[in-house]
Design a protein around this motif. Sequence first.
Motif, PDB file in Angstrom:
ATOM      1  N   ALA A   1      41.365  33.174  36.060  1.00 30.42           N
ATOM      2  CA  ALA A   1      41.419  33.787  34.725  1.00 30.42           C
ATOM      3  C   ALA A   1      40.245  34.739  34.514  1.00 30.42           C
ATOM      4  CB  ALA A   1      41.428  32.701  33.645  1.00 30.42           C
TER       5      ALA A   1
ATOM      6  N   ALA B   1      48.033  30.648  36.098  1.00 30.37           N
ATOM      7  CA  ALA B   1      46.941  31.626  36.055  1.00 30.37           C
ATOM      8  C   ALA B   1      47.044  32.588  37.234  1.00 30.37           C
ATOM      9  CB  ALA B   1      45.595  30.912  36.056  1.00 30.37           C
TER      10      ALA B   1
ATOM     11  N   ALA C   1      37.672  31.822  29.109  1.00 25.91           N
ATOM     12  CA  ALA C   1      37.764  31.949  30.568  1.00 25.91           C
ATOM     13  C   ALA C   1      36.473  31.491  31.234  1.00 25.91           C
ATOM     14  CB  ALA C   1      38.074  33.390  30.955  1.00 25.91           C
TER      15      ALA C   1
END
Length: 146
Positions: free
Chosen positions: A33, A124, A51
């Motif tokens: 991410a 992700a 993140a």
Amino acid sequence: MELHRVEAVAPGLAARIAGAEPASARTFAFRVARLACAVAGVHDANALEVARGGLERYPEIAELVQLWDLERELDAACDDRLEAATVARSLQELQQPSECVEARAVGAVIAALTPDAREAARGATYEALTAGCDGRALEALADELF
């Protein structure tokens, strides 16, 4: 059993995720991410903080709602740009608009929060690939963790 979308585009990486320990898969999801945010040039402080923080500081409900709203706004802007580009005349106009790329990076952050760690890593990864992350960079992250 239905295949996850990442298995169709990166089967080797998907297999590595499937065999990973949950803690490693979760760490991988958040690293992916962060990479997606960097590649896409995400500037939203909330998305970047989530993140970076991972599950060390699980986001509040308001922060999650902000992420979902941001992704929805970026997706809408992406749709608008794509519709406007239907009469595109140059190669640059045909490239994926920045709103689309940023929406997928925010999607990677949201996916990393999925309760199941391996599903978080798969989601992700898929979003990061669609945001333009190089598969080799994702493989290098996997090499560090799996």
